[in-house]
Design an enzyme around this catalytic site. Structure first.
Site, short mmCIF file in Angstrom:
data_model
loop_
_atom_site.label_atom_id
_atom_site.label_comp_id
_atom_site.label_asym_id
_atom_site.label_seq_id
_atom_site.Cartn_x
_atom_site.Cartn_y
_atom_site.Cartn_z
N GLU A 166 0.61 -0.95 0.26
CA GLU A 166 -0.11 -0.49 -0.14
C GLU A 166 0.87 1.40 -0.07
OE1 GLU A 166 -3.20 -0.10 3.13
OE2 GLU A 166 -4.20 -1.78 2.01
N GLU A 368 -5.38 -8.84 0.47
CA GLU A 368 -5.79 -7.96 1.26
C GLU A 368 -7.05 -8.50 1.25
OE1 GLU A 368 -3.82 -5.27 4.38
OE2 GLU A 368 -2.80 -5.73 3.94
#
Ligand code: BGP
Length: 471
Positions: A166, A368
């Site tokens: 991220e 995720e």
């Protein structure tokens, strides 16, 4: 009920990170990272004053945790190496840190789990932050050195590598929203950080290719990037200004990374609009060639929620930086109130199909996906087991959309849940629990499977999802 099937070779696993699980923050020569520094300076900022120190006790309990993951039918896991554990302040390998990860990886392999390794999960070493962090190109170079040393140390043990988790989040949380240390609110500085992280990613991929050519990596190894892509939506009847808000939100958060990892360049329309609005990126001569090396072998897609935007009420914020979009509250949104995130399972399908259309050669996996709920102890039955039917529903709905996307041509190879075992959620600490396995803080971090653990086992071993016709 409808039965949906996932491919036979579709993998199931657990996503986690070093800073949220390991603890042992002062042992083995580990240096401070920004989470430790923030915990030291303002522990009240953390839910129930639980700082970075303990993780979820993974260092002590990892053998038990690996058995738990296997007992749920999982075959893979992802964690991160902590830069602050692996290298010392001179950028040399810390032998104790290296030994720590050799042992961790070999114990996981012995337990029957393949380990995916990510190199950076929001955990800037503090000594490097003091030199400017991602705003300083020397720190970018230091990251490339770190990556090169990690490939050399663990290249024959680890097949699947990722440069960043991220990379959009630090620009957002630390430099725009200013809700994470060091609490800066400046859109233009955030974009400079984003740009430098992009260079860091590309330099790490270069180091990986060099190591592979030198025979230091496994023959079938691959490298990727993981990002929390947010499928963008706006009003049902949008104005041109609403659509422009979508273009720039999607451009900065999603296309930016997708273009780097597939074409080795930044999206030119986004860079041009940023420049027109006074946001100049810290470009140096030779950067184009570096970015061209940022093309990867596959991608991780973290999916929690969509992004709904509309035309901004103001073009410029208080710091004089451009504003490209305001949030749009969809009246039909279903919310996870504990986290403040919208639950929209179809977003995983929409984005998967977008990848299939716009980046048709790109392999990816759900790296995720998960739901964090506050106050889960209230859901305990008389045997003390948390009855988390909401988690079963959440995962079932998302997996159903993944299965549909695959049937329609999406190149999704697997699913990693965040976080299979409850772990430390940054400044939310242990407020919202994500796990299929409870970590009981009142009983020395004891692990206890929740109701959802046996459901996960059934799905992971059968690759079949039973779902309502339309969800
Ligand atoms: C992702 C991060 C994870 C994890 C997860 C849940 O963005 O990669 O580190 O924390 O979100 O978010 P949170 O822990 O903030 O609830």
């Amino acid at each position: 009920m409808q039965e949906l099937k996932l491919p036979k070779d579709f993998f199931f696993g657990a996503a986690m990170s070093g800073p949220q699980t390991e603890g042992a923050w002062r042992s083995g020569g580990k240096l401070e990272n920004l989470w430790d520094t923030w915990s030291n300076e303002a522990i009240d900022d953390f839910h129930d004053c639980v700082g970075s120190y303990a993780g979820n006790d993974f260092t002590k309990r990892h053998d038990e945790d690996f058995k738990l993951l296997r007992s749920m039918g999982l075959d893979t896991m992802r964690t991160s190496i902590q830069w602050s554990r692996f290298l010392d302040e001179n950028g040399d390998v810390n032998p104790e840190g290296e030994a720590y990860y050799h042992k961790l990886f070999s114990d996981a392999h012995d337990a029957g789990l393949e380990v995916f390794v990510n190199l950076y999960h929001f955990d800037m070493p503090t000594y490097l932050f003091r030199r400017g962090g991602w705003e300083n190109r020397e720190v970018v170079e230091a990251y490339a050195n770190y990556a090169a040393k990690a490939f050399r140390a663990f290249g024959k043990e680890i097949r699947c590598w990722f440069t960043f988790n991220e990379p959009i989040v630090e620009p957002e949380q630390r430099y725009t929203a200013g809700i994470w240390y060091p609490f800066i609110k400046n859109y233009n500085r955030a974009r400079a950080v984003q740009y430098n992280i992009s260079i860091a990613h590309s330099l790490a991929v270069r180091e990986y290719r060099v190591a592979k050519a030198a025979g230091l990596m496994m023959d079938d190894s691959r490298i990727g990037l993981i990002n929390c892509f947010t499928p963008p939506y706006t009003k049902e009847d949008p104005s041109p200004a609403d659509l422009e808000a979508v273009r720039m939100t999607d451009g900065v958060s999603n296309r930016w990374w997708l273009d780097i990892v597939t074409k080795g360049e930044l999206p030119s329309d986004v860079v041009e609009t940023l420049a027109e609005r006074g946001c100049e990126l810290p470009v140096r001569p030779g950067d184009d060639a570096i970015l061209r090396e940022g093309v990867v072998d596959w991608l991780g897609f973290n999916y929690y929620h969509p992004e709904r935007v509309q035309a901004p009420a103001h073009d410029v914020d208080e710091a004089g930086c451009p504003v490209f979009a305001d949030p749009y509250v969809w009246p039909d949104a279903v919310m996870n109130e504990s986290r403040g995130w919208e639950i929209y399972p179809k977003g995983i399908y929409d984005f998967g199909m977008k990848l299939a259309a716009d980046y048709p050669d790109l392999d990816w996996f759900v790296s995720e996906n998960g739901i964090g709920i506050e106050g889960e102890r209230a859901f305990k039955n008389s045997d003390g087991q948390i009855q988390d039917d909401y988690r079963i529903d959440f995962v079932r709905q998302h997996l159903a959309w993944v299965a549909r996307a695959i049937q329609e041509g999406a190149r999704c190879r697997g699913y990693h849940y965040w976080a299979v075992i409850d772990n430390w959620s940054w400044n939310n600490a242990f407020k919202n629990r994500y796990g299929f396995v409870e970590v009981d803080m009142q009983d020395g971090y004891a692990r206890r499977p929740k109701k959802s653990a046996s459901w996960l086992k059934q799905v992971a071993s059968s690759h079949v999802i039973m779902t309502e016709e339309e969800n």
